[in-house]
Enzyme design. Structure first.
Site, PDB file in Angstrom:
ATOM      1  CD  GLU A 133      18.862  -7.530 -11.199  1.00 38.97           C
ATOM      2  OE1 GLU A 133      20.369  -7.973 -10.237  1.00 38.97           O
ATOM      3  OE2 GLU A 133      18.174  -8.231 -10.662  1.00 38.97           O
ATOM      4  CD  GLU A 134      17.153 -11.587 -11.998  1.00 40.71           C
ATOM      5  OE1 GLU A 134      18.608 -11.394 -12.371  1.00 40.71           O
ATOM      6  OE2 GLU A 134      16.997 -11.862 -10.641  1.00 40.71           O
ATOM      7  CG  ASP A 168      18.628 -14.039  -7.812  1.00 43.15           C
ATOM      8  OD1 ASP A 168      18.212 -12.658  -7.157  1.00 43.15           O
ATOM      9  OD2 ASP A 168      18.587 -13.839  -8.609  1.00 43.15           O
TER      10      ASP A 168
END
Ligand SMILES: [Zn+2]
Length: 335
Positions: free
Chosen positions: A122-123, A91
């Site tokens: 994104e996280e 990831d």
């Protein structure tokens, strides 16, 4: 980019700490790698020294995309019996090199209509994807990479975060009749929520939620004047349906404040590749100007975000084959 190089570059990328907020060095590594391979590379500023990496070798019809930020804590790569360990292995740094390897094979065969987009953040709120959506590349399809065990996503759930605030009145705990306990009100609301029948969906299943944060009170001997909880729903439809149920069942006990809404997404599939629905959200809702979305990536979400994050090297190589196959299929479609 042969398999050995793909794995070696994946390890080099994993070994650069790019915890969300600290992506600049990994971005420079990616931009440099892609320039050396002969791509036209744009570094799109996002915030501070952080930037998205956009690469193409021609006008893109299909874009392969994922993120290069990671959740904390950072830990370096390690290879053991055909398995690659390390933060970002599944990831999503393994995905990045699988995408580059696929694009390279297509380009070697004269297919230059595949673009690459690697974003930051994104996280933590998808700020990289939101910035990328200001660019309109004219692509017809976006293949997003997140750990799906190399299956195509049929749908991903949305998110609805809501804050529940209960108001009470402080009083000496020896005279409870003079006060109103906000904590008791909040507990009543959270208990009532367990009985609510939440919306369901044939592909994604029932809406579920987590009471992730809770706080309240001022001291053991004071009737608590205030209490709050933050609840995160993983939605399968319009969040408004969940909002209405909350208002009807607990609206008299607590105030409801929306914190974040991300809609669920329906995804395009392609025959011949296994597919499944997923409960997590991705950058896809923020990249709607990049084309019809698809979702596929190596590795399992069961180990993503854990201290045992890993991916089988065979799955990384299989992913690059699948990206190549998908891109070829989509290239023959108008979008
Ligand atoms: Zn991810």
């Amino acid at each position: 980019v042969d398999p050995l190089t793909q794995v070696a570059l994946t390890r080099r990328l994993i070994d650069i700490d790019s915890t969300s907020g600290r992506e600049a060095e990994a971005g420079r590594f990616l931009a440099e790698t892609l320039r050396r391979l002969g791509y036209e590379v744009t570094e799109q500023p996002v915030a501070g020294d952080r930037f998205n990496v956009v690469a193409s070798a021609g006008a893109p019809h299909v874009v392969l995309s994922t993120h290069f930020d990671c959740v904390p804590p950072f830990f370096a790569s390690r290879e053991d019996a055909g398995v690659l360990h390390g933060r970002g292995s599944c990831d999503a740094k393994g995905t990045i090199l699988a995408m580059i390897a696929a694009a390279e094979r297509l380009r070697a065969n004269g297919e230059r209509r595949v673009g690459l987009l690697f974003v930051v953040g994104e996280e933590r709120g998808s700020e990289g994807a939101r910035a990328a959506n200001l660019i309109s590349p004219g692509s017809r399809f976006l293949i997003d990479g997140e750990p799906t065990d190399n299956r195509l996503g049929t749908a991903t759930r949305g998110v609805y975060r809501v804050k529940l605030t209960a108001a009470g009145r402080a009083a000496h705990s020896s005279l409870p009749e003079l006060g109103v306990s906000a904590i008791e009100k909040l507990l009543d609301a959270l208990t009532a929520m367990r009985q609510i029948e939440w919306p369901g969906d044939a592909a994604m299943g029932r809406t579920h939620y987590t009471v992730g944060l809770i706080s309240g009170g001022v001291a053991p001997n004071v009737i608590p004047p205030a209490a709050e909880a933050e609840v995160m729903f993983r939605t399968v439809g319009d969040y408004v349906d969940v909002r209405r149920l909350l208002e009807r069942h607990i609206g008299a006990l607590v105030q409801l404040d929306d914190v974040l809404v991300v809609p669920p997404v329906r995804l395009k599939t392609v025959s011949g590749i296994e597919s499944a629905a997923f409960a997590f959200t991705t950058d896809i809702p923020w990249l709607d100007r990049w084309g019809t979305p698809l979702l596929l990536g190596p590795g399992s979400v069961r180990v993503a975000h854990t201290d045992d994050e890993h991916v089988a090297i065979a799955d990384l190589l299989r992913a690059s084959d699948l990206y190549e196959q998908l891109a070829l299929t989509l290239m023959s479609q108008a979008g």
